[in-house]
Design a protein around this motif. Structure first.
Motif, PDB file in Angstrom:
ATOM      1  N   ASP A  29      71.364  71.188  49.108  1.00 19.78           N
ATOM      2  CA  ASP A  29      72.674  71.556  48.586  1.00 19.78           C
ATOM      3  C   ASP A  29      72.985  70.654  47.392  1.00 19.78           C
ATOM      4  N   ASN A  30      74.044  70.966  46.684  1.00 21.06           N
ATOM      5  CA  ASN A  30      74.443  70.198  45.505  1.00 21.06           C
ATOM      6  C   ASN A  30      75.867  69.705  45.651  1.00 21.06           C
ATOM      7  N   ARG A  31      76.139  68.585  45.001  1.00 22.59           N
ATOM      8  CA  ARG A  31      77.505  68.072  44.923  1.00 22.59           C
ATOM      9  C   ARG A  31      77.683  67.448  43.536  1.00 22.59           C
ATOM     10  N   VAL A  32      78.930  67.320  43.161  1.00 22.20           N
ATOM     11  CA  VAL A  32      79.252  66.731  41.869  1.00 22.20           C
ATOM     12  C   VAL A  32      79.806  65.328  42.113  1.00 22.20           C
ATOM     13  N   ASN A  33      79.221  64.357  41.429  1.00 18.01           N
ATOM     14  CA  ASN A  33      79.671  62.967  41.498  1.00 18.01           C
ATOM     15  C   ASN A  33      80.184  62.552  40.122  1.00 18.01           C
ATOM     16  N   ILE A  34      81.055  61.570  40.103  1.00 13.59           N
ATOM     17  CA  ILE A  34      81.499  61.000  38.839  1.00 13.59           C
ATOM     18  C   ILE A  34      80.782  59.672  38.657  1.00 13.59           C
ATOM     19  N   VAL A  35      79.980  59.582  37.599  1.00 13.68           N
ATOM     20  CA  VAL A  35      79.232  58.371  37.295  1.00 13.68           C
ATOM     21  C   VAL A  35      79.636  57.929  35.887  1.00 13.68           C
ATOM     22  N   ASP A  36      80.258  56.756  35.800  1.00 12.23           N
ATOM     23  CA  ASP A  36      80.721  56.224  34.512  1.00 12.23           C
ATOM     24  C   ASP A  36      81.597  57.237  33.770  1.00 12.23           C
ATOM     25  N   GLY A  37      82.450  57.936  34.518  1.00 12.36           N
ATOM     26  CA  GLY A  37      83.364  58.892  33.916  1.00 12.36           C
ATOM     27  C   GLY A  37      82.762  60.235  33.557  1.00 12.36           C
ATOM     28  N   VAL A  38      81.496  60.446  33.926  1.00  8.60           N
ATOM     29  CA  VAL A  38      80.810  61.701  33.609  1.00  8.60           C
ATOM     30  C   VAL A  38      80.507  62.443  34.907  1.00  8.60           C
ATOM     31  N   LEU A  39      80.741  63.760  34.915  1.00 12.49           N
ATOM     32  CA  LEU A  39      80.405  64.567  36.087  1.00 12.49           C
ATOM     33  C   LEU A  39      78.898  64.816  36.121  1.00 12.49           C
ATOM     34  N   ILE A  40      78.280  64.442  37.222  1.00 11.83           N
ATOM     35  CA  ILE A  40      76.844  64.603  37.407  1.00 11.83           C
ATOM     36  C   ILE A  40      76.610  65.418  38.676  1.00 11.83           C
ATOM     37  N   GLU A  41      75.839  66.517  38.555  1.00  5.87           N
ATOM     38  CA  GLU A  41      75.500  67.306  39.734  1.00  5.87           C
ATOM     39  C   GLU A  41      74.213  66.744  40.345  1.00  5.87           C
ATOM     40  N   THR A  42      74.269  66.417  41.623  1.00 10.00           N
ATOM     41  CA  THR A  42      73.093  65.886  42.311  1.00 10.00           C
ATOM     42  C   THR A  42      72.786  66.736  43.529  1.00 10.00           C
ATOM     43  N   SER A  43      71.530  66.768  43.898  1.00 14.26           N
ATOM     44  CA  SER A  43      71.093  67.510  45.075  1.00 14.26           C
ATOM     45  C   SER A  43      70.950  66.567  46.248  1.00 14.26           C
ATOM     46  N   PHE A  44      71.169  67.097  47.433  1.00 14.53           N
ATOM     47  CA  PHE A  44      70.976  66.316  48.643  1.00 14.53           C
ATOM     48  C   PHE A  44      70.448  67.218  49.743  1.00 14.53           C
ATOM     49  N   LEU A  45      69.872  66.598  50.749  1.00 12.81           N
ATOM     50  CA  LEU A  45      69.305  67.307  51.894  1.00 12.81           C
ATOM     51  C   LEU A  45      70.221  67.152  53.093  1.00 12.81           C
ATOM     52  N   VAL A  46      70.438  68.246  53.798  1.00 11.57           N
ATOM     53  CA  VAL A  46      71.201  68.234  55.044  1.00 11.57           C
ATOM     54  C   VAL A  46      70.222  68.578  56.162  1.00 11.57           C
ATOM     55  N   PHE A  47      70.017  67.647  57.066  1.00 16.60           N
ATOM     56  CA  PHE A  47      69.107  67.830  58.196  1.00 16.60           C
ATOM     57  C   PHE A  47      69.947  68.148  59.431  1.00 16.60           C
ATOM     58  N   GLN A  48      69.635  69.254  60.126  1.00 17.49           N
ATOM     59  CA  GLN A  48      70.399  69.653  61.304  1.00 17.49           C
ATOM     60  C   GLN A  48      69.454  69.899  62.481  1.00 17.49           C
ATOM     61  N   ASP A  49      69.798  69.297  63.623  1.00 14.11           N
ATOM     62  CA  ASP A  49      69.033  69.479  64.867  1.00 14.11           C
ATOM     63  C   ASP A  49      67.543  69.216  64.670  1.00 14.11           C
ATOM     64  N   ILE A  50      67.222  68.166  63.940  1.00 10.41           N
ATOM     65  CA  ILE A  50      65.828  67.877  63.592  1.00 10.41           C
ATOM     66  C   ILE A  50      65.059  67.342  64.793  1.00 10.41           C
ATOM     67  N   ARG A  51      63.901  67.951  65.026  1.00 11.07           N
ATOM     68  CA  ARG A  51      62.918  67.457  66.001  1.00 11.07           C
ATOM     69  C   ARG A  51      61.674  67.099  65.190  1.00 11.07           C
ATOM     70  N   VAL A  52      61.153  65.913  65.441  1.00  7.91           N
ATOM     71  CA  VAL A  52      59.967  65.466  64.710  1.00  7.91           C
ATOM     72  C   VAL A  52      58.828  65.245  65.703  1.00  7.91           C
ATOM     73  N   PRO A  53      57.592  65.409  65.265  1.00  2.00           N
ATOM     74  CA  PRO A  53      56.463  65.285  66.175  1.00  2.00           C
ATOM     75  C   PRO A  53      56.163  63.840  66.546  1.00  2.00           C
ATOM     76  N   SER A  54      55.602  63.661  67.727  1.00  2.00           N
ATOM     77  CA  SER A  54      55.123  62.327  68.102  1.00  2.00           C
ATOM     78  C   SER A  54      53.668  62.243  67.663  1.00  2.00           C
ATOM     79  N   ALA A  55      53.506  62.079  66.364  1.00  2.93           N
ATOM     80  CA  ALA A  55      52.180  61.981  65.751  1.00  2.93           C
ATOM     81  C   ALA A  55      52.218  60.770  64.820  1.00  2.93           C
TER      82      ALA A  55
END
Length: 129
Positions: A29-55
């Motif tokens: 997904d994307n969100r807009v952040n303000i960095v030094d007074g400038v709007l910057i669109e950044t991407s981020f990951l949303v992890f839901q109900d994650i199961r990871v292997p025991s490997a």
């Protein structure tokens, strides 16, 4: 991502291969952040109900064609040993801003065991409005 002014989310439903328990949903997904007074669109990951292997050493990669290649992009998981894909449950984290997400709209997220070079699980990326 934007498609004619409409926000597009990239979503991957994860599943394991063989006997490896990999599951959950990963959304880009994307969100807009303000960095030094400038709007910057950044991407981020949303992890839901994650199961990871025991490997040993499972790592998460972004693939533009759904198959393991050496040029796939490693996604380090914050707060884990060696940035491995070992965190379970629900969490979010920023995605490197140098990644062009439009290159991956037909790709996959892969869980790869580095020491044994085995695909543990994957999720095909689809676009949702």
């Amino acid at each position: 991502l934007k498609d004619f002014g409409v926000d597009i989310k990239l979503v991957a439903q994860m599943s394991g291969r063989s006997t490896y328990d990999v599951g959950g949903t990963i959304t880009v997904d994307n969100r807009v952040n303000i960095v030094d007074g400038v709007l910057i669109e950044t991407s981020f990951l949303v992890f839901q109900d994650i199961r990871v292997p025991s490997a040993p050493a499972p790592f998460l990669y972004l693939s533009n064609d759904g198959s393991w290649e050496s040029d796939d992009i490693f996604i380090p998981i914050e707060g884990t040993t060696d940035s491995a894909f070992t965190q379970r449950g629900d969490f979010t984290q920023d995605l490197d801003e140098t990644i062009n997400l439009s290159d991956f709209t037909e790709g996959s997220l892969l869980v790869w065991c580095r020491p044994f070079k085995v695909l543990l699980g994957s999720g095909r990326i689809t676009a949702e409005k």
